[in-house]
Design an enzyme around this catalytic site. Sequence first.
Site, PDB file in Angstrom:
ATOM      1  N   ASP A  30     -45.748  41.230 -24.915  1.00 39.84           N
ATOM      2  CA  ASP A  30     -45.585  39.848 -24.539  1.00 39.84           C
ATOM      3  C   ASP A  30     -46.298  39.736 -23.133  1.00 39.84           C
ATOM      4  O   ASP A  30     -46.701  40.713 -22.539  1.00 39.84           O
ATOM      5  CB  ASP A  30     -43.985  39.871 -24.215  1.00 39.84           C
ATOM      6  CG  ASP A  30     -43.429  38.593 -23.845  1.00 39.84           C
ATOM      7  OD1 ASP A  30     -43.018  37.547 -24.834  1.00 39.84           O
ATOM      8  OD2 ASP A  30     -43.668  38.025 -22.589  1.00 39.84           O
ATOM      9  N   ARG A  31     -46.712  38.672 -22.646  1.00 41.16           N
ATOM     10  CA  ARG A  31     -47.309  38.453 -21.479  1.00 41.16           C
ATOM     11  C   ARG A  31     -46.468  38.778 -20.466  1.00 41.16           C
ATOM     12  O   ARG A  31     -47.003  39.181 -19.232  1.00 41.16           O
ATOM     13  CB  ARG A  31     -47.670  36.884 -21.173  1.00 41.16           C
ATOM     14  CG  ARG A  31     -48.534  36.381 -22.284  1.00 41.16           C
ATOM     15  CD  ARG A  31     -48.870  35.021 -22.048  1.00 41.16           C
ATOM     16  NE  ARG A  31     -47.763  33.909 -21.999  1.00 41.16           N
ATOM     17  CZ  ARG A  31     -47.815  32.852 -21.860  1.00 41.16           C
ATOM     18  NH1 ARG A  31     -48.977  32.205 -21.467  1.00 41.16           N
ATOM     19  NH2 ARG A  31     -46.681  32.170 -21.964  1.00 41.16           N
ATOM     20  N   ASN A  86     -43.170  28.037 -35.320  1.00 41.03           N
ATOM     21  CA  ASN A  86     -42.936  26.761 -36.016  1.00 41.03           C
ATOM     22  C   ASN A  86     -44.300  26.039 -36.329  1.00 41.03           C
ATOM     23  O   ASN A  86     -44.409  24.799 -35.716  1.00 41.03           O
ATOM     24  CB  ASN A  86     -41.993  25.788 -35.211  1.00 41.03           C
ATOM     25  CG  ASN A  86     -40.551  26.379 -35.311  1.00 41.03           C
ATOM     26  OD1 ASN A  86     -40.424  26.804 -36.584  1.00 41.03           O
ATOM     27  ND2 ASN A  86     -39.846  26.230 -34.645  1.00 41.03           N
ATOM     28  N   SER A 112     -35.245  30.457 -39.592  1.00 39.19           N
ATOM     29  CA  SER A 112     -34.201  29.722 -39.163  1.00 39.19           C
ATOM     30  C   SER A 112     -33.059  30.736 -38.737  1.00 39.19           C
ATOM     31  O   SER A 112     -32.789  31.776 -39.596  1.00 39.19           O
ATOM     32  CB  SER A 112     -33.601  28.532 -40.141  1.00 39.19           C
ATOM     33  OG  SER A 112     -32.686  27.996 -39.461  1.00 39.19           O
ATOM     34  N   GLY A 114     -31.595  30.741 -35.071  1.00 43.77           N
ATOM     35  CA  GLY A 114     -31.735  30.759 -33.635  1.00 43.77           C
ATOM     36  C   GLY A 114     -31.061  31.889 -33.068  1.00 43.77           C
ATOM     37  O   GLY A 114     -31.446  33.123 -33.430  1.00 43.77           O
ATOM     38  N   LYS A 163     -39.997  25.094 -44.115  1.00 37.50           N
ATOM     39  CA  LYS A 163     -39.289  25.061 -42.628  1.00 37.50           C
ATOM     40  C   LYS A 163     -39.204  23.624 -41.976  1.00 37.50           C
ATOM     41  O   LYS A 163     -38.250  23.412 -41.387  1.00 37.50           O
ATOM     42  CB  LYS A 163     -39.713  26.085 -41.725  1.00 37.50           C
ATOM     43  CG  LYS A 163     -39.065  26.166 -40.551  1.00 37.50           C
ATOM     44  CD  LYS A 163     -37.534  26.258 -40.505  1.00 37.50           C
ATOM     45  CE  LYS A 163     -36.990  27.054 -39.282  1.00 37.50           C
ATOM     46  NZ  LYS A 163     -37.367  26.151 -38.015  1.00 37.50           N
ATOM     47  N   HIS A 166     -36.848  21.487 -43.861  1.00 36.47           N
ATOM     48  CA  HIS A 166     -35.477  22.273 -43.554  1.00 36.47           C
ATOM     49  C   HIS A 166     -34.969  21.437 -42.211  1.00 36.47           C
ATOM     50  O   HIS A 166     -33.891  20.888 -41.864  1.00 36.47           O
ATOM     51  CB  HIS A 166     -35.477  23.585 -43.296  1.00 36.47           C
ATOM     52  CG  HIS A 166     -34.281  24.013 -42.426  1.00 36.47           C
ATOM     53  ND1 HIS A 166     -34.528  24.153 -41.311  1.00 36.47           N
ATOM     54  CD2 HIS A 166     -33.105  24.840 -43.029  1.00 36.47           C
ATOM     55  CE1 HIS A 166     -33.252  24.923 -40.797  1.00 36.47           C
ATOM     56  NE2 HIS A 166     -32.434  25.207 -41.835  1.00 36.47           N
ATOM     57  N   ASN A 167     -36.111  21.183 -41.286  1.00 33.19           N
ATOM     58  CA  ASN A 167     -35.658  20.992 -39.817  1.00 33.19           C
ATOM     59  C   ASN A 167     -35.431  19.250 -39.885  1.00 33.19           C
ATOM     60  O   ASN A 167     -34.842  18.623 -39.200  1.00 33.19           O
ATOM     61  CB  ASN A 167     -36.699  21.195 -38.696  1.00 33.19           C
ATOM     62  CG  ASN A 167     -36.555  22.784 -38.276  1.00 33.19           C
ATOM     63  OD1 ASN A 167     -35.903  23.541 -39.236  1.00 33.19           O
ATOM     64  ND2 ASN A 167     -36.943  22.927 -37.042  1.00 33.19           N
ATOM     65  N   GLU A 170     -31.980  18.837 -41.011  1.00 36.90           N
ATOM     66  CA  GLU A 170     -31.215  19.011 -39.970  1.00 36.90           C
ATOM     67  C   GLU A 170     -31.092  17.832 -38.777  1.00 36.90           C
ATOM     68  O   GLU A 170     -30.111  17.561 -38.386  1.00 36.90           O
ATOM     69  CB  GLU A 170     -31.905  20.407 -38.889  1.00 36.90           C
ATOM     70  CG  GLU A 170     -31.129  20.862 -37.796  1.00 36.90           C
ATOM     71  CD  GLU A 170     -32.010  21.972 -37.103  1.00 36.90           C
ATOM     72  OE1 GLU A 170     -32.198  21.853 -36.242  1.00 36.90           O
ATOM     73  OE2 GLU A 170     -32.235  22.990 -37.816  1.00 36.90           O
TER      74      GLU A 170
END
Length: 309
Positions: A30-31, A86, A112, A114, A163, A166-167, A170
């Site tokens: 990670d940064r 995404n 998916s 969260g 996906k 799916h969103n 949603e």
Amino acid sequence: MQIGMVGLGRMGGNMAERLRRGGHEVVGYDRDPAISDVESLKELVERLRAPRAVWVMVPAGEPTRATVEALAGLLAPGDIVIDGGNSHYVDDRRHGDELATKGIGFVDVGVSGGVWGLDNGYALMTGGDEAHIRALSPVFDTLKPAEGGFVHAGKIGAGHFAKMVHNGIEYGMMQAFAEGWELLEAADVVDDVEGTFRSWRQGTVIRSWLLDLMVRALDEDPDLSELRGYAQDSGEGRWTVQAAVEHAVPLPVITAALYARFRSRQSDSPAMKVIAALRSQFGGHAVSSAAGSEGLGADSPGADVAPPA
């Protein structure tokens, strides 16, 4: 299984932790050096044994493109890059083609789940070559829920396309709950709006996890007074509507839900100003001025202008 994880934010960090709990060896980058296991992508690749698997979990667009490009110069034939962000499915095809020239595999994964995924598991929609999916199955088996929650949707791009849709669904479901709540609050008929939503959680056709989360939100803030009626969109809703146009598929519910979010960001609608002006002009209807007072009523200029013959 050993795997590299690029991006250790809210989603990537929890996914790395779930994999570690499942017995996998995760090398994270990670940064933010405070949460990173290595100092660079180069060091991450050097720490992994061939054939390597590197999962990219960074924001869609340029961050993902730059990361995939950098990995293309560091990995070797037989390695696999997984894009679990995404990303737009069109970008997946380009990334797959570019990596294939170097003998590097590419798999796209719509994820998916969260913040609840760490404990409950993540729904995974994958796209790519069957051999690559099979090679990554130990990772997928650990990340997904105990029952179901996984599909090899098709070739490269299919995971993120699934996906995306799916969103979009949603968006429509959330908008329906939102409109129902507003009507219940506005009408002087139902006294217990929160209890009504709670009652729907069992035995009704609209019971769902989203409904559970709605009740949870109302438990925390019964009239939602602590929130502003402002909703962002993360991109997949727009892409869903764009794909619908390209394939001539009508999506009135999802499109309206997306537009409702756009409207939420306007404190004063320019379009409604035009409607108000026209109503004043053709019918002399009262309107509200920018200062908050009403004016331009029946005696206003334009109220007596005759329509064209």
